[in-house]
Design an enzyme around this catalytic site. Structure first.
Site, short mmCIF file in Angstrom:
data_model
loop_
_atom_site.label_atom_id
_atom_site.label_comp_id
_atom_site.label_asym_id
_atom_site.label_seq_id
_atom_site.Cartn_x
_atom_site.Cartn_y
_atom_site.Cartn_z
N HIS A 117 9.12 8.04 -2.25
CA HIS A 117 8.78 6.60 -2.31
C HIS A 117 8.59 6.05 -0.90
O HIS A 117 9.57 5.67 -0.25
CB HIS A 117 9.88 5.82 -3.03
CG HIS A 117 9.94 6.07 -4.50
ND1 HIS A 117 9.14 5.41 -5.40
CD2 HIS A 117 10.69 6.94 -5.22
CE1 HIS A 117 9.40 5.84 -6.63
NE2 HIS A 117 10.32 6.77 -6.54
N GLU A 177 7.41 3.22 -0.14
CA GLU A 177 7.50 1.75 -0.14
C GLU A 177 8.90 1.23 0.14
O GLU A 177 9.06 0.06 0.52
CB GLU A 177 6.99 1.19 -1.47
CG GLU A 177 7.87 1.47 -2.69
CD GLU A 177 7.58 2.81 -3.36
OE1 GLU A 177 7.99 2.98 -4.53
OE2 GLU A 177 6.97 3.69 -2.71
N LYS A 196 7.36 -14.43 -1.60
CA LYS A 196 8.12 -15.53 -0.99
C LYS A 196 7.89 -15.64 0.51
O LYS A 196 7.68 -16.74 1.04
CB LYS A 196 9.61 -15.34 -1.28
CG LYS A 196 10.52 -16.36 -0.63
CD LYS A 196 10.36 -17.75 -1.22
CE LYS A 196 11.09 -17.85 -2.54
NZ LYS A 196 11.10 -19.21 -3.08
N CYS A 234 5.35 9.42 -6.64
CA CYS A 234 6.37 9.92 -7.56
C CYS A 234 5.75 10.25 -8.93
O CYS A 234 4.99 11.19 -9.05
CB CYS A 234 7.53 8.92 -7.67
SG CYS A 234 9.03 9.67 -8.34
N TYR A 235 6.02 9.44 -9.97
CA TYR A 235 5.39 9.69 -11.27
C TYR A 235 3.87 9.69 -11.15
O TYR A 235 3.18 10.49 -11.77
CB TYR A 235 5.83 8.63 -12.29
CG TYR A 235 5.24 8.82 -13.67
CD1 TYR A 235 5.87 9.64 -14.59
CD2 TYR A 235 4.05 8.19 -14.04
CE1 TYR A 235 5.32 9.83 -15.87
CE2 TYR A 235 3.49 8.37 -15.30
CZ TYR A 235 4.14 9.19 -16.21
OH TYR A 235 3.59 9.39 -17.45
N ASP A 247 8.69 -23.34 -2.58
CA ASP A 247 7.42 -23.06 -3.25
C ASP A 247 6.68 -24.34 -3.62
O ASP A 247 5.49 -24.49 -3.33
CB ASP A 247 7.66 -22.20 -4.50
CG ASP A 247 8.40 -20.91 -4.17
OD1 ASP A 247 8.26 -20.44 -3.03
OD2 ASP A 247 9.11 -20.40 -5.05
N SER A 283 7.13 -27.33 -2.48
CA SER A 283 6.83 -28.13 -1.29
C SER A 283 5.56 -27.64 -0.61
O SER A 283 4.70 -28.44 -0.22
CB SER A 283 8.00 -28.07 -0.30
OG SER A 283 9.16 -28.64 -0.85
N GLY A 297 7.55 5.85 -12.18
CA GLY A 297 7.87 5.47 -13.56
C GLY A 297 8.98 6.36 -14.08
O GLY A 297 9.26 7.42 -13.51
#
Length: 514
Positions: free
Chosen positions: A169, A171, A370, A82-83, A227, A229, A55
């Site tokens: 981080h 990620e 997605k 992190c934060y 999406d 479909s 953050g």
């Protein structure tokens, strides 16, 4: 499906979706909630673990996001990033202050391989740092298990309490062994079995849809994109001819796309769907006349979208449910899935009117990213050429035309985009670039064509590479290909005398222009 759950508690970090996505890569289901979420709600969900995001604030300031100490006394593993790491230390009696040296970017981190967090991780590993503050003193009971040249507490742990804090981080892809660290946390420390898989999701979703709908009638909002479909085929498998798919051709589709959608999902296509095509081009152009503000355009398109469905429902008779292909990034970017700011209203989330003439809206893909949607499509036997087609936003070319939308501007961007996609395919780049399209700017400039002065529009070309559509980098397209695209657009598309290539990454930009 085993509903093992890891919660990502969002403190306003820009990577909140990415944290959740990385956890799901470990075959563990994950959801994002705001730090304002009541602790009783968190407990009621019985998570196997909790991850606190980064953050922009300093945790020691009075008005900064925080959480009560009880969170860290739940007896379940918690990982602060992190934060989130700094907040954990601050709440539990450590000290966080301004760092004498700010760290930003790729940084060498020395790890303690004896920590369960760093099992299988190199002792010297490259991680992504981004912080002004640092942990100058760990909280009581914590052991330092990683450091850098400038950061004495790059990671700390309290094994007895199952609390872990990481200053960097894991990620982001720049952290070379970040996924391994998150895997260690969710699979080894939290004890998750890794049962979040697409075959289970599809099977469970079809069953849940069947139970929810009963003998009711359902309308599906079919745009022909990936999406909607996938959502349409899932509903078809669940309830068969109780489903009617309505394709709204709002005049903001890619060139010839309306006919292509009808060829796939219409009566002559491979799917046994009740299919209705509504040609509403003029209706949309009239509603959008004079409107240039992006959010207003999105909301107009969203509201008309629903109104068309209400009208079609009246023609069909009583309709109980509306199905949409909303996916998780739509929800989060619309400000409904965490603490992050509203980036843009998605036409099928933030753009919905308050009252619709349906009992309920069904969004079977609402919790998927997605790439997970594509996996679900393949699980259901949808052909690869449909599953991996170029993404297209619900509001269509309405948000690829900067400023007011007119029929002539739609023609320009359709023709330019068709040329661009054709040349990308001719160059063999269509399988290597994540997403590419042409957009029409609202800039007009002086040019010269055939020895005459022109005052025409500029087209912007966009091409990005991305794994998860939450972060993206500009694609490197060979210059000769861009030159060929530019030459064809200027020569073949009336009203264009300039072509740009957009180099902006996401963040700070978004993939779409509006």
């Amino acid at each position: 499906m085993d509903k093992e759950l890891v919660i990502v508690l969002d403190f306003g970090g820009q990577y909140n979706q990415l944290v959740a996505r990385r956890v799901r890569e470990c075959n563990v289901y994950c959801e994002i909630y705001s730090y304002r979420t009541d602790i009783e709600k968190l407990k009621s969900m019985k998570p196997k673990g909790i991850i606190l995001t980064g953050g922009p604030n300093s945790c020691y300031e009075a008005d900064s996001p925080t959480y009560q100490r009880e969170l860290f006394e739940l007896g379940i593993p918690i990982l602060g990033l992190c934060y989130g790491a700094q907040l954990m230390m601050h709440v539990l009696g450590g000290k966080v202050e301004k760092a004498p040296v700010r760290e930003y970017g790729k940084t060498e981190v020395l790890t303690d391989s004896a920590s369960p967090l760093f099992t299988g991780v190199s002792e010297n590993t490259i991680c992504w740092m981004s912080h002004f503050d640092y942990i100058s003193k760990p909280a009581p009971g914590f052991q330092v298990v990683a450091h850098t040249a400038d950061c004495p507490v790059a990671a700390a742990q309290n094994l007895e309490s199952q609390l872990f804090a990481i200053q960097f981080h894991p990620e982001v892809l720049h952290t070379q062994e970040g996924t391994k660290m998150l895997y260690n946390f969710v699979r080894n420390i939290c004890g998750c079995a890794g049962t979040w898989r697409m075959d289970s999701f599809v099977e469970q979703s079809i069953q849940e849809i069947r139970e929810k709908v009963g003998d009711g009638k359902v309308l599906c909002a079919l745009s022909g994109g990936v999406d909607s479909s996938v959502a349409a085929v899932m509903l078809s498998k669940a309830i068969g001819n109780q489903l009617t798919c309505v394709f709204v051709d709002h005049g903001l589709l890619r060139k010839n796309e309306g006919d292509e959608v009808e060829a796939v999902f219409g009566p002559d296509g491979p799917y046994e769907l009740n299919f209705i095509r509504v040609n509403a081009q003029e209706r949309y152009y009239n509603k959008l006349a004079g409107v240039s503000e992006p959010e207003q355009k999105r909301k107009i398109i969203g509201e008309e979208f629903i109104r068309v469905f209400e009208e079609e429902a009246k023609k069909i008779g009583a309709v109980d449910f509306l199905v949409q292909g909303t996916i998780y990034p739509d929800v989060v970017e619309s400000g409904l899935g965490g603490e992050s700011a509203v980036i843009k209203s998605h036409h099928n989330v933030g753009g919905l009117p308050d009252c619709v003439d349906f009992k309920e809206i069904i969004e079977p893909l609402r919790n998927l990213f997605k790439d997970e949607v594509r996996k679900a499509g393949l699980e259901m036997g949808i052909p690869e050429n449909l599953v991996f087609r170029q993404p297209f936003p619900g509001p269509g070319l309405g948000i690829r035309i900067i400023g007011e939308v007119t029929a002539d501007k739609v023609r320009i961007v359709q023709d330019a985009d068709a040329i661009y996609r054709e040349e990308i395919a001719n160059a063999g780049l269509d399988k290597t670039i994540g997403q590419y399209f042409a957009a029409l700017t609202n800039m007009r400039s002086v040019g010269v064509m055939g020895d005459e002065r022109t005052y025409d529009y500029a087209v912007a070309l966009r091409a990005v590479n991305t794994v998860d559509f939450m972060t993206a980098e500009s694609a490197e397209i060979p210059f000769e290909v861009l030159q060929r695209v530019m030459s064809r657009i200027i020569n073949e598309v009336r009203g264009v005398n300039r072509v740009f290539y957009d180099l902006t990454s996401k963040p700070p930009g978004t993939i779409e222009f509006e």
